[in-house]
Design a protein around this motif. Sequence first.
Motif, short mmCIF file in Angstrom:
data_model
loop_
_atom_site.label_atom_id
_atom_site.label_comp_id
_atom_site.label_asym_id
_atom_site.label_seq_id
_atom_site.Cartn_x
_atom_site.Cartn_y
_atom_site.Cartn_z
N SER A 1 45.10 43.32 40.25
CA SER A 1 45.98 42.46 41.16
C SER A 1 45.42 42.62 42.53
O SER A 1 45.29 41.64 43.38
CB SER A 1 47.53 42.59 40.97
OG SER A 1 47.99 42.57 39.72
N VAL A 2 45.74 43.88 42.87
CA VAL A 2 45.28 44.10 44.32
C VAL A 2 43.78 43.76 44.53
O VAL A 2 43.68 42.95 45.69
CB VAL A 2 45.28 45.63 44.65
CG1 VAL A 2 44.75 45.83 45.96
CG2 VAL A 2 46.64 46.00 44.80
N ILE A 3 42.66 43.97 43.65
CA ILE A 3 41.58 43.70 44.00
C ILE A 3 41.35 42.02 44.01
O ILE A 3 40.61 41.47 44.83
CB ILE A 3 40.61 44.46 42.94
CG1 ILE A 3 40.64 45.83 43.25
CG2 ILE A 3 39.27 43.83 42.82
CD1 ILE A 3 39.89 46.56 42.15
N ARG A 4 42.00 41.47 43.02
CA ARG A 4 41.97 39.96 42.84
C ARG A 4 42.29 39.39 44.12
O ARG A 4 41.81 38.47 44.97
CB ARG A 4 42.75 39.39 41.84
CG ARG A 4 41.99 38.19 41.25
CD ARG A 4 42.49 37.95 39.92
NE ARG A 4 43.00 38.80 38.95
CZ ARG A 4 44.32 38.91 39.08
NH1 ARG A 4 45.31 37.95 39.39
NH2 ARG A 4 45.00 39.83 38.26
N THR B 1 45.24 52.11 46.18
CA THR B 1 44.08 51.47 45.86
C THR B 1 43.14 51.15 47.02
O THR B 1 41.98 51.27 46.97
CB THR B 1 44.58 49.97 45.15
OG1 THR B 1 45.46 50.23 43.96
CG2 THR B 1 43.37 49.26 44.44
N ILE B 2 43.75 50.93 48.08
CA ILE B 2 43.16 50.74 49.31
C ILE B 2 42.33 51.96 49.72
O ILE B 2 41.19 51.98 50.00
CB ILE B 2 44.10 50.33 50.49
CG1 ILE B 2 44.33 48.66 50.34
CG2 ILE B 2 43.26 50.49 52.04
CD1 ILE B 2 45.51 48.36 51.52
N ASP C 1 40.05 39.81 47.39
CA ASP C 1 38.57 39.20 47.04
C ASP C 1 39.07 37.71 47.43
O ASP C 1 38.24 37.16 48.19
CB ASP C 1 38.72 39.01 45.70
CG ASP C 1 37.05 38.99 45.36
OD1 ASP C 1 36.27 39.41 46.14
OD2 ASP C 1 36.45 38.04 44.63
N ARG C 2 40.36 37.05 47.45
CA ARG C 2 40.66 35.71 47.99
C ARG C 2 40.81 35.81 49.42
O ARG C 2 40.98 34.86 50.08
CB ARG C 2 41.76 35.24 47.18
CG ARG C 2 41.56 35.00 45.76
CD ARG C 2 42.45 33.77 45.16
NE ARG C 2 44.04 34.41 45.38
CZ ARG C 2 44.77 35.26 44.66
NH1 ARG C 2 44.30 35.70 43.58
NH2 ARG C 2 45.96 35.71 45.03
N LYS C 3 41.16 37.10 49.93
CA LYS C 3 41.59 37.23 51.45
C LYS C 3 40.30 36.72 52.30
O LYS C 3 39.27 37.03 52.12
CB LYS C 3 42.18 38.47 51.81
CG LYS C 3 43.30 38.69 51.22
CD LYS C 3 44.47 38.34 52.47
CE LYS C 3 46.14 38.41 52.12
NZ LYS C 3 46.65 37.49 52.95
N LEU D 1 52.08 40.85 47.00
CA LEU D 1 52.27 41.41 45.54
C LEU D 1 53.55 42.08 45.43
O LEU D 1 53.58 43.27 45.36
CB LEU D 1 51.10 42.30 45.32
CG LEU D 1 49.60 41.47 45.31
CD1 LEU D 1 48.49 42.66 45.14
CD2 LEU D 1 49.69 40.55 44.17
N PRO D 2 54.51 41.38 45.52
CA PRO D 2 55.83 42.27 45.44
C PRO D 2 55.86 42.85 43.80
O PRO D 2 56.61 44.03 43.86
CB PRO D 2 56.88 40.93 45.39
CG PRO D 2 56.07 39.81 45.25
CD PRO D 2 54.76 39.92 45.34
N GLY D 3 55.05 42.54 43.18
CA GLY D 3 55.20 43.04 41.71
C GLY D 3 54.47 44.57 41.80
O GLY D 3 54.52 45.48 40.80
#
Lengths: 144, 144
Positions: free
Chosen positions: A28-31, A60-61, A34-36, A49-51
């Motif tokens: 989720s984080v990577i996806r 992850t960062i 990628d869109r950012k 990403l509240p989940g």
Amino acid sequence: MIASRPARPDPASVLEDRGYRLTGPRRSVIRLLDRKEEGFSAEDICEELPGVGRATVYRTIRLLLDAGVLCKLALPDGAPKYSLARVEHHHHTFCVTCGNVGEFRDTTIERLLRTIGADIAGEIVGHRMEFYIVCRACLEAPER
Amino acid sequence: MIASRPARPDPASVLEDRGYRLTGPRRSVIRLLDRKEEGFSAEDICEELPGVGRATVYRTIRLLLDAGVLCKLALPDGAPKYSLARVEHHHHTFCVTCGNVGEFRDTTIERLLRTIGADIAGEIVGHRMEFYIVCRACLEAPER
DNA sequence: CGATCATATGATACTTAGTCTCATCTTTTA
DNA sequence: TAAAAGATGAGACTAAGTATCATATGATCG
Ligand SMILES: [Zn+2]
Ligand SMILES: [Zn+2]
Ligand SMILES: [Zn+2]
Ligand SMILES: [Zn+2]
């Protein structure tokens, strides 16, 4: 000249190659990264990403930073920003008016930096360089 | 070549010139900074000046940063460090082994950086550059 | 498949670096 | 000397990130 741009590494594969599991939260984080656009904050990611737990976002960062596929920008003043690396080695431009972040490479600089080692006491193992600019858009924008 | 090194500005006079009062606490901070090696933390200063409030230490640091006589170093990882500027415009070296901070100037770089503006969309208003090194002392130190 | 073990997660407490607030103190100026 | 401007410091607050630890997930083996 198109061929001279190295393909951008896929953050997910990079993590796997390094022996980390490619889990749901990490995906989720990577996806999202990628869109950012470039120049987002870690807290942005947490909010969007509240989940996914804050700790996991930051972890992850950190993994991506260590792997070199994510850059952390230390702006002269203000909060740190992140940006997925588009090319291997590069530097950043930062618009002091709108905060927009860009990447650039210049082989002349790289060559020069290598030769400058002679003037510095010690062995150069890396460098960082940033340009503070007023970007095209801000220059052309109606004054305000 | 000695004449080419501009005199280091006196932080106290710089503050006065900018219209700030040269008070007791500010004097203490400046005197301590002056005695410090390069690469100290703001908290170091607070601890060594228990008679001066934290807020005042940080406020004085900010004034000196704004006036350009103090540098804030954003290290790739770890706490920010400060260092009184010895020469006007300069860049920093940072030893990744011992953390030692140094200053350097190189007119070739400055000239090149100015010409590179042509390749960047927008107007360059400043830059920052740092070299990560293993310093002479660390290179020569007994291994380990 | 199920048990086992390493790894990853997330809630939350904590830390670090720094700013803000505001009542008090100091300095300047009139 | 009175008023106004500026500076101070105690302490609350914020932002960015790390540490802790009980729980959950996933890879591996039988
Ligand atoms: Zn980058
Ligand atoms: Zn470079
Ligand atoms: Zn400096
Ligand atoms: Zn320069």
